[in-house]
Design a protein around this motif. Structure first.
Motif, mmCIF file in Angstrom:
data_model
loop_
_atom_site.group_PDB
_atom_site.id
_atom_site.type_symbol
_atom_site.label_atom_id
_atom_site.label_comp_id
_atom_site.label_asym_id
_atom_site.label_seq_id
_atom_site.Cartn_x
_atom_site.Cartn_y
_atom_site.Cartn_z
ATOM 1 N N ASP A 61 0.838 -1.210 0.000
ATOM 2 C CA ASP A 61 0.000 0.000 0.000
ATOM 3 C C ASP A 61 0.869 1.254 0.000
ATOM 4 N N TRP A 62 1.923 1.243 0.790
ATOM 5 C CA TRP A 62 2.839 2.383 0.847
ATOM 6 C C TRP A 62 3.507 2.618 -0.516
ATOM 7 N N LEU A 63 3.897 1.523 -1.162
ATOM 8 C CA LEU A 63 4.492 1.640 -2.497
ATOM 9 C C LEU A 63 3.538 2.299 -3.487
ATOM 10 N N ARG A 64 2.256 1.903 -3.427
ATOM 11 C CA ARG A 64 1.268 2.496 -4.321
ATOM 12 C C ARG A 64 1.127 3.994 -4.071
ATOM 13 N N MET A 65 1.098 4.369 -2.815
ATOM 14 C CA MET A 65 0.943 5.787 -2.461
ATOM 15 C C MET A 65 2.194 6.588 -2.796
ATOM 16 N N THR A 66 3.358 5.976 -2.687
ATOM 17 C CA THR A 66 4.624 6.668 -2.939
ATOM 18 C C THR A 66 4.827 6.887 -4.435
ATOM 19 N N GLY A 67 4.399 5.911 -5.223
ATOM 20 C CA GLY A 67 4.610 5.973 -6.665
ATOM 21 C C GLY A 67 3.664 6.893 -7.306
#
Length: 67
Positions: A61-67
């Motif tokens: 989830d963090w990766l999705r938000m960061t990207g």
């Protein structure tokens, strides 16, 4: 979704974002992680007491938000 290789290659840039998300991680934790996802997941598990599946979902989830 951001590619983990980009985070690993730019770890110094992403350490602050990781610490914003998981504030219980120490600078020493982040130094040991050094951009390795498995190490990050293990440290989050240790600090927060999350299950392995929960940690993996949070990191995704963090990766999705960061990207």
């Amino acid at each position: 979704m951001m590619d983990w290789n980009r985070i690993e290659g730019s770890w110094k840039e992403f350490k602050g974002k990781v610490k914003e998300k998981w504030g219980k991680l120490t600078d020493d934790d982040l130094a040991m992680v050094n951009g390795r996802r498995e190490q990050l997941e293990g440290r989050i598990q240790d600090r927060y007491g999350y299950s392995r599946d929960q940690v993996r979902k949070e990191v995704d989830d963090w990766l999705r938000m960061t990207g």
